[in-house]
Write a protein that holds these residues in place. Sequence first.
Motif: not given
Length: 190
Positions: A19-25, A28
């Motif tokens: 995950n290289k986005t700012k979206i928290k998952t 990750d």
Amino acid sequence: MYRDFITVGILLKKLKIKNKTKIKTFNDLVPDNWIYIQEKDVKMGRIQIFNNWSPYMVKDDQNVWIGLEYFCNEGDELWNMDDHKFADFAINELSDIDIINKDDVIDWVIIRMPKTYPAYFGTYDRFSIIREFTDHFENLFLVGRNGMHRYNNMDHSMLTAMTAVENIRQGVTSKDNLWMINAEEDYHEE
């Protein structure tokens, strides 16, 4: 005419992609539900990440459950491939495009689904003839992807069924409201 479909479900310890986005998952994991594959040297069309549909789809939330989607025709080379050979083929494709490490594979399953996607070629330009014929049957309500031979998403498919039930309850015999579902241009590809 229809396109057929094979899903190769693969249970993994982890994905190689991050995950290289700012979206928290959770864990990750990349935040996508679907990843469309554009590489010309693989036959895979799309990857589903089932964890992102619901974390309850994976028994151990430290693992990743994905589905590799292959578009094919019943009876072709992919359709007839032995399950073990197909699993190896799919795992190799995923590894080749740098999505996974083969050592992270825990388990797999293969599901073949005939007549999954309506095909818009062949005699599809004369589909209105069939629609006009079937619409004359007052007690016949075509619904969903295969019933309407229309590539509806699941929400639209369910809505056609619910609308048909409401038509029956209300004594409505016209099918026009069914055919208006998913007719908005926003949902259609160019």
